[in-house]
Design an enzyme around this catalytic site. Sequence first.
Site, PDB file in Angstrom:
ATOM      1  N   GLU A   1     -74.698  83.703  75.006  1.00 14.24           N
ATOM      2  CA  GLU A   1     -73.801  84.852  75.142  1.00 14.24           C
ATOM      3  C   GLU A   1     -74.262  86.023  74.282  1.00 14.24           C
ATOM      4  OE1 GLU A   1     -69.279  86.521  74.376  1.00 14.24           O
ATOM      5  OE2 GLU A   1     -69.798  84.506  73.669  1.00 14.24           O
TER       6      GLU A   1
ATOM      7  N   ASP B   1     -71.988  84.875  56.606  1.00 10.18           N
ATOM      8  CA  ASP B   1     -71.718  86.315  56.497  1.00 10.18           C
ATOM      9  C   ASP B   1     -71.204  86.590  55.085  1.00 10.18           C
ATOM     10  OD1 ASP B   1     -71.028  88.955  56.814  1.00 10.18           O
ATOM     11  OD2 ASP B   1     -69.349  88.594  58.175  1.00 10.18           O
TER      12      ASP B   1
ATOM     13  N   ASP C   1     -70.076  89.693  52.612  1.00 19.33           N
ATOM     14  CA  ASP C   1     -69.664  91.090  52.694  1.00 19.33           C
ATOM     15  C   ASP C   1     -69.266  91.587  51.308  1.00 19.33           C
ATOM     16  OD1 ASP C   1     -68.099  93.504  53.184  1.00 19.33           O
ATOM     17  OD2 ASP C   1     -68.119  92.901  55.282  1.00 19.33           O
TER      18      ASP C   1
ATOM     19  N   CYS D   1     -68.297  99.440  39.946  1.00 23.50           N
ATOM     20  CA  CYS D   1     -69.058 100.623  40.375  1.00 23.50           C
ATOM     21  C   CYS D   1     -68.578 101.169  41.705  1.00 23.50           C
ATOM     22  CB  CYS D   1     -70.547 100.279  40.456  1.00 23.50           C
ATOM     23  SG  CYS D   1     -70.900  98.820  41.477  1.00 23.50           S
ATOM     24  N   CYS D   2     -68.152 100.291  42.611  1.00 24.40           N
ATOM     25  CA  CYS D   2     -67.771 100.685  43.969  1.00 24.40           C
ATOM     26  C   CYS D   2     -66.591  99.848  44.435  1.00 24.40           C
ATOM     27  CB  CYS D   2     -68.931 100.472  44.956  1.00 24.40           C
ATOM     28  SG  CYS D   2     -70.479 101.277  44.505  1.00 24.40           S
TER      29      CYS D   2
ATOM     30  N   ASP E   1     -67.461  84.343  54.102  1.00 28.17           N
ATOM     31  CA  ASP E   1     -66.425  84.362  55.133  1.00 28.17           C
ATOM     32  C   ASP E   1     -66.594  83.056  55.909  1.00 28.17           C
ATOM     33  OD1 ASP E   1     -64.771  84.717  57.302  1.00 28.17           O
ATOM     34  OD2 ASP E   1     -65.376  86.783  57.685  1.00 28.17           O
TER      35      ASP E   1
END
Length: 483
Positions: A106, A171, A173, A183-184, A365
């Site tokens: 797929e 995964d 993230d 920092c972010c 995740d």
Amino acid sequence: MNHNCGCQPPINPTEEEEEEEGNSGQLSEFRAHSNVRQRTAGTFSYQHFRINQYICITSEMTTADYDQASLPDLLPLYYRRLFPFSQYHRWLNYGGVTKNYFQNREFSFTLKDDIYVRYQSFSTQNELEKEMQKMNPYKIDIGAVYSHRPNQHNTVKSGSFQALEKELVFDIDMTDYDDVRSCCSGADICPKCWTLMTIAIRILDRALRDDFGFRHCLWVYSGRRGVHCWVCDEAARKLSVAARSAVAEYLSLVKGGDETVRKVVLSDPIHPFITESLTVVEHYFSQYALLGQDILGSKESVDKVLALLPEDVRKKLLQYFQTEKNPEMRWDTLRSMAQDKRTTAKKGHYFEMEIMLQYCYPRLDVNVSKGVNHLLKSPFSVHPKTGRISVPIDLRELDRFDPFEVPTISLICEELDQPKTEEEQDDTMENENKKEAGERRKMRDYKRTSLAKYVKVFDNFLEGMAHSRKGEVLKNSDLQKDF
């Protein structure tokens, strides 16, 4: 926005990824595939650890003049002249391992204006190529190999359309680290916090190879704020949901949501996998956490660390911190107190290790890994927000990998307009008669751009898989001989 690294503003729009629920399972089924424990080439090496990796190069913190409005004009050129279709098909065909393996795979396309098209499938590389050049997808996702052609799923009897195989995928993230990076936040990234992705790859790649015996792990930059791993071994592709869940749980260590203060709790004795992971973290911790993130600097960050400690230790450190301001000295004292506690207590007290893991250990995740039918963004897909290509990562150069140096679609399309060098012209003549005209042109075109070195990484990965398949064929042939 919160970024204190002194750089240009990092990539900032938010993005949601599709999630599917997986099922839990046991490790028993997987142990049949985990008897290989030899450490292979390309795994852990610190000899190239870049001490000055936190020096920000501001010219590379933007998206190289990429304009989202230009994407509809750039994608047709990218899919016609630059996308590595030959290698892509070679990867997903796996040497024609079984009949219809590629045909039953797929693909999902996200088109302009967020039009989402699932259950795409193709008989040949040429058919895939033509359809992608016709639809010019903004995003490509890869799914499972099904029992029937996905594009005919509506014609199949209810219940018989089943996901059979898929790579074991992971995964990671950056948004999942927001509670431990200063920092972010959100989708923002900078060179300081990117070290978290480096640590994640080091830890997980070692475990997948050494603890589970996998050999073919393809690591890919997502194009924005994270990384993906495709474990392509045959044993991995055949894993059930239960076995995938068991692997994901084995690799998961940071548990609990925002309301959970201590997200890592170690038992006694410490598992060898955790010991190996701590070896990785320790090599980066001082430079990344103490200096880069300054976790023992401001009162707010110090309070977060102290909240993870036993009360008696916390009180002593609070008093000590009144006079000692150096973060490395503060950390050394904290570690010494943990070690002293272990010598006098009956069990446990690994709180300095728990802190290191809570701040640096990979955050998976797990739902992405558990489901056979879960879709994951394809390598060489273009990220529409940043324009960056989702490229394979060379683990031999992992500490040097810079997400801000990954080429944008606008850059590589511009590079096509540059005049050819003499070397490129000689290379063109040499290969003129080796490939059909269309394939020849595409091969020359990507080699003229910044995409070339990433396609080379992909080529090397594919060669490794082909060599392994050839070895298995020879081994099985020898076993079947009559003597």
